[in-house]
Scaffold this active site. Structure first.
Site, PDB file in Angstrom:
ATOM      1  N   PHE A  27       0.836  -1.205   0.000  1.00 15.95           N
ATOM      2  CA  PHE A  27       0.000   0.000   0.000  1.00 15.95           C
ATOM      3  C   PHE A  27       0.870   1.253   0.000  1.00 15.95           C
ATOM      4  O   PHE A  27       1.818   1.356   0.783  1.00 15.95           O
ATOM      5  CB  PHE A  27      -0.895   0.038   1.251  1.00 15.95           C
ATOM      6  CG  PHE A  27      -2.193  -0.695   1.089  1.00 15.95           C
ATOM      7  CD1 PHE A  27      -2.224  -2.080   1.012  1.00 15.95           C
ATOM      8  CD2 PHE A  27      -3.398   0.008   1.004  1.00 15.95           C
ATOM      9  CE1 PHE A  27      -3.421  -2.760   0.853  1.00 15.95           C
ATOM     10  CE2 PHE A  27      -4.597  -0.668   0.846  1.00 15.95           C
ATOM     11  CZ  PHE A  27      -4.615  -2.053   0.776  1.00 15.95           C
ATOM     12  N   CYS A  37     -15.508  13.779   3.231  1.00 19.29           N
ATOM     13  CA  CYS A  37     -16.516  12.861   3.777  1.00 19.29           C
ATOM     14  C   CYS A  37     -16.619  13.055   5.291  1.00 19.29           C
ATOM     15  O   CYS A  37     -15.595  13.016   5.993  1.00 19.29           O
ATOM     16  CB  CYS A  37     -16.136  11.421   3.461  1.00 19.29           C
ATOM     17  SG  CYS A  37     -15.914  11.108   1.698  1.00 19.29           S
ATOM     18  N   CYS A  40     -15.072  10.201   7.293  1.00 18.16           N
ATOM     19  CA  CYS A  40     -13.758   9.733   6.810  1.00 18.16           C
ATOM     20  C   CYS A  40     -12.912   9.154   7.946  1.00 18.16           C
ATOM     21  O   CYS A  40     -12.782   9.762   9.002  1.00 18.16           O
ATOM     22  CB  CYS A  40     -13.012  10.889   6.160  1.00 18.16           C
ATOM     23  SG  CYS A  40     -11.356  10.429   5.597  1.00 18.16           S
ATOM     24  N   ASP A  41     -12.337   7.972   7.689  1.00 20.04           N
ATOM     25  CA  ASP A  41     -11.489   7.344   8.711  1.00 20.04           C
ATOM     26  C   ASP A  41     -10.007   7.560   8.436  1.00 20.04           C
ATOM     27  O   ASP A  41      -9.157   6.997   9.128  1.00 20.04           O
ATOM     28  CB  ASP A  41     -11.811   5.846   8.837  1.00 20.04           C
ATOM     29  CG  ASP A  41     -11.607   5.095   7.531  1.00 20.04           C
ATOM     30  OD1 ASP A  41     -11.226   5.728   6.528  1.00 20.04           O
ATOM     31  OD2 ASP A  41     -11.824   3.868   7.508  1.00 20.04           O
ATOM     32  N   THR A  42      -9.687   8.352   7.412  1.00 17.02           N
ATOM     33  CA  THR A  42      -8.269   8.667   7.150  1.00 17.02           C
ATOM     34  C   THR A  42      -8.093  10.185   7.021  1.00 17.02           C
ATOM     35  O   THR A  42      -7.419  10.669   6.117  1.00 17.02           O
ATOM     36  CB  THR A  42      -7.749   7.955   5.880  1.00 17.02           C
ATOM     37  OG1 THR A  42      -8.668   8.223   4.800  1.00 17.02           O
ATOM     38  CG2 THR A  42      -7.618   6.464   6.071  1.00 17.02           C
TER      39      THR A  42
END
Ligand code: SF4
Length: 200
Positions: A27, A37, A40-42
């Site tokens: 990755f 968003c 958002c988780d990042t």
């Protein structure tokens, strides 16, 4: 041509979600996203500046030190950057290149081997993605997202593997999706296995 990219993080792990779930993959998370968003988780990747940078050749050297054959370019929103030199360099070295994109920007001229198109209602995707995506993945945060997911799939120009993925922090979302895919079996459930396994 800017061939240096802001690197938030890079690591060799397994792809945890979507069509290639379970596949060992290297990755590369690029910095920068303006989609916004709410779930958002990042979020840490939204900033475009201030990260260490690396060239496509440097990234190839990182990957070469592992047995990886599958590379995931993610973000942030990776298509904010000129991905062409990176895709060409890595494909030239024989790697299978998957990109994960919201489609907020135009596609790169060099085609990755696999396009995971994950449109977001917070910023309309560029229309070209609906014709070239290989996989559709929609995050479910609220019940109204199912209808929105259907509108996205209708715009795709061919039948794609189509996934509904729960917002990890919305506890009801898995239950909603299980009910929905039973009624609409052309959709599939995507879980973020890496989160359940506690791996990057
Ligand atoms: S597109 Fe991805 S990185 Fe950008 S805000 Fe949305 S979930 Fe976060």
């Amino acid at each position: 041509m800017n061939s240096f990219y802001p690197i938030v993080e890079h690591f060799y792990t397994i792809q945890g979600e979507g069509y290639w779930a379970g596949t060992p993959a290297y990755f590369i998370r690029l910095g920068g996203c303006d989609v916004g968003c709410s779930w958002c988780d990042t979020r840490y990747s939204w900033r475009k500046e201030g990260w260490p940078t690396a060239s496509a050749e440097q990234m190839k050297e990182w990957i070469c030190r592992t047995p990886a054959r599958h590379v995931v370019l993610t973000g942030g929103e990776p298509t904010m950057h000129d991905l062409e030199p990176l895709i060409q360099t890595l494909q030239g070295a024989g790697y299978f290149i998957q990109i994960e994109t919201s489609g907020a920007y135009a596609p790169p001229s060099s085609r990755p081997n696999w396009i995971t198109f994950s449109p977001k209602r917070f910023k309309s995707p560029h229309p070209a993605w609906y014709a070239i995506a290989d996989e559709l993945k929609v995050v479910i945060h609220a019940p109204s997202d199912f209808q929105w997911a259907e509108t996205q799939r209708l715009q795709c120009q061919r039948a794609l593997p189509s996934f509904l993925q729960p917002d990890f922090y919305q506890q009801s979302a898995v239950k909603w999706i299980l009910e929905y895919v039973r009624e609409h079996p052309s959709w599939r459930l995507s879980l973020q296995w890496h989160r359940y396994l506690g791996i990057p």
